[in-house]
Design a protein around this motif. Structure first.
Motif, mmCIF file in Angstrom:
data_model
loop_
_atom_site.group_PDB
_atom_site.id
_atom_site.type_symbol
_atom_site.label_atom_id
_atom_site.label_comp_id
_atom_site.label_asym_id
_atom_site.label_seq_id
_atom_site.Cartn_x
_atom_site.Cartn_y
_atom_site.Cartn_z
ATOM 1 N N SER A 69 0.839 -1.198 0.000
ATOM 2 C CA SER A 69 0.000 0.000 0.000
ATOM 3 C C SER A 69 0.873 1.247 0.000
ATOM 4 O O SER A 69 2.032 1.224 0.412
ATOM 5 C CB SER A 69 -0.914 0.014 1.225
ATOM 6 O OG SER A 69 -0.153 0.114 2.410
ATOM 7 N N ASN A 70 0.293 2.304 -0.495
ATOM 8 C CA ASN A 70 0.879 3.639 -0.443
ATOM 9 C C ASN A 70 -0.167 4.558 0.160
ATOM 10 O O ASN A 70 -1.366 4.346 -0.052
ATOM 11 C CB ASN A 70 1.220 4.153 -1.844
ATOM 12 C CG ASN A 70 2.319 3.371 -2.498
ATOM 13 O OD1 ASN A 70 3.433 3.348 -2.015
ATOM 14 N ND2 ASN A 70 2.006 2.713 -3.604
ATOM 15 N N LEU A 71 0.255 5.579 0.859
ATOM 16 C CA LEU A 71 -0.679 6.567 1.377
ATOM 17 C C LEU A 71 -0.964 7.574 0.273
ATOM 18 O O LEU A 71 -0.046 8.176 -0.282
ATOM 19 C CB LEU A 71 -0.107 7.276 2.607
ATOM 20 C CG LEU A 71 -1.038 8.286 3.252
ATOM 21 C CD1 LEU A 71 -2.324 7.600 3.725
ATOM 22 C CD2 LEU A 71 -0.352 8.968 4.406
ATOM 23 N N CYS A 72 -2.217 7.717 -0.055
ATOM 24 C CA CYS A 72 -2.633 8.621 -1.123
ATOM 25 C C CYS A 72 -3.152 9.917 -0.509
ATOM 26 O O CYS A 72 -4.098 9.896 0.288
ATOM 27 C CB CYS A 72 -3.718 7.962 -1.968
ATOM 28 S SG CYS A 72 -4.343 9.020 -3.283
ATOM 29 N N ASP A 73 -2.533 11.040 -0.881
ATOM 30 C CA ASP A 73 -2.973 12.338 -0.373
ATOM 31 C C ASP A 73 -4.342 12.736 -0.908
ATOM 32 O O ASP A 73 -5.069 13.480 -0.258
ATOM 33 C CB ASP A 73 -1.954 13.423 -0.730
ATOM 34 C CG ASP A 73 -0.683 13.323 0.102
ATOM 35 O OD1 ASP A 73 -0.717 12.706 1.184
ATOM 36 O OD2 ASP A 73 0.351 13.854 -0.337
ATOM 37 N N ILE A 74 -4.685 12.258 -2.073
ATOM 38 C CA ILE A 74 -5.987 12.588 -2.647
ATOM 39 C C ILE A 74 -7.106 11.899 -1.867
ATOM 40 O O ILE A 74 -8.104 12.511 -1.507
ATOM 41 C CB ILE A 74 -6.042 12.190 -4.146
ATOM 42 C CG1 ILE A 74 -5.051 13.032 -4.938
ATOM 43 C CG2 ILE A 74 -7.462 12.325 -4.704
ATOM 44 C CD1 ILE A 74 -4.828 12.558 -6.359
ATOM 45 N N HIS A 75 -6.933 10.614 -1.600
ATOM 46 C CA HIS A 75 -7.971 9.842 -0.907
ATOM 47 C C HIS A 75 -7.803 9.843 0.611
ATOM 48 O O HIS A 75 -8.653 9.335 1.325
ATOM 49 C CB HIS A 75 -7.990 8.400 -1.423
ATOM 50 C CG HIS A 75 -8.412 8.310 -2.850
ATOM 51 N ND1 HIS A 75 -9.704 8.501 -3.262
ATOM 52 C CD2 HIS A 75 -7.691 8.093 -3.975
ATOM 53 C CE1 HIS A 75 -9.775 8.389 -4.570
ATOM 54 N NE2 HIS A 75 -8.563 8.147 -5.035
ATOM 55 N N LYS A 76 -6.686 10.357 1.071
ATOM 56 C CA LYS A 76 -6.391 10.423 2.509
ATOM 57 C C LYS A 76 -6.458 9.038 3.142
ATOM 58 O O LYS A 76 -6.996 8.846 4.227
ATOM 59 C CB LYS A 76 -7.337 11.383 3.243
ATOM 60 C CG LYS A 76 -7.397 12.775 2.654
ATOM 61 C CD LYS A 76 -6.086 13.484 2.764
ATOM 62 C CE LYS A 76 -6.219 14.920 2.269
ATOM 63 N NZ LYS A 76 -5.075 15.422 1.603
ATOM 64 N N GLY A 77 -5.908 8.065 2.424
ATOM 65 C CA GLY A 77 -5.891 6.697 2.910
ATOM 66 C C GLY A 77 -5.022 5.830 2.038
ATOM 67 O O GLY A 77 -4.469 6.289 1.023
ATOM 68 N N PRO A 78 -4.910 4.555 2.396
ATOM 69 C CA PRO A 78 -4.064 3.653 1.619
ATOM 70 C C PRO A 78 -4.684 3.290 0.278
ATOM 71 O O PRO A 78 -5.907 3.205 0.137
ATOM 72 C CB PRO A 78 -3.943 2.423 2.517
ATOM 73 C CG PRO A 78 -5.132 2.460 3.402
ATOM 74 C CD PRO A 78 -5.497 3.898 3.567
#
Length: 127
Positions: A69-78
């Motif tokens: 997983s990566n932390l996505c700034d757009i979705h504010k989640g993995p």
């Protein structure tokens, strides 16, 4: 082959070219439903189905691929993707509690974030 595996393979092959870091668990769960995007009857069923897919992803280790997983700034989640790496018990990089806290309400409500763009790709994957 499980639907979520086909989805992440398609992502790895570049079929979801608009997404750079992975696919959201809510999209993966929604696209894994039969019919595609089908809503869950209740909170418990949604939770159990999401947890099952997460556990399968967490333990996936085939043909040199694992899920991370990566932390996505757009979705504010993995967001999730396949990578070539040696599997460890922590390879996925997140835990189910984090996934459920971020995406659970959307999954329960049937808001899987499947856009027309995604649907076009998913329909080719599941022909």
């Amino acid at each position: 082959m499980d639907h979520w595996i086909k989805i992440l393979i398609a992502y790895r092959e570049g079929k979801f070219a608009r997404y750079f870091y992975g696919l959201t668990p809510r999209l993966i769960v929604g696209a894994s439903q039969i019919p595609l995007g089908g809503e869950f009857e209740n909170h418990e069923i949604a939770y159990n189905a999401t947890e099952q897919i997460f556990e399968e992803m967490k333990h996936y280790n085939e043909k040199g691929l694992i899920v991370t997983s990566n932390l996505c700034d757009i979705h504010k989640g993995p967001v999730m993707q396949f990578i070539e790496a040696k599997w460890t018990k922590d390879s996925i990089g997140t835990d189910f509690g984090i996934v459920w806290k971020r995406y659970g309400n959307e999954i329960v409500s049937g808001n899987f974030g499947i856009t027309p763009y995604d649907l076009q790709i998913l329909n080719t994957i599941f022909k």
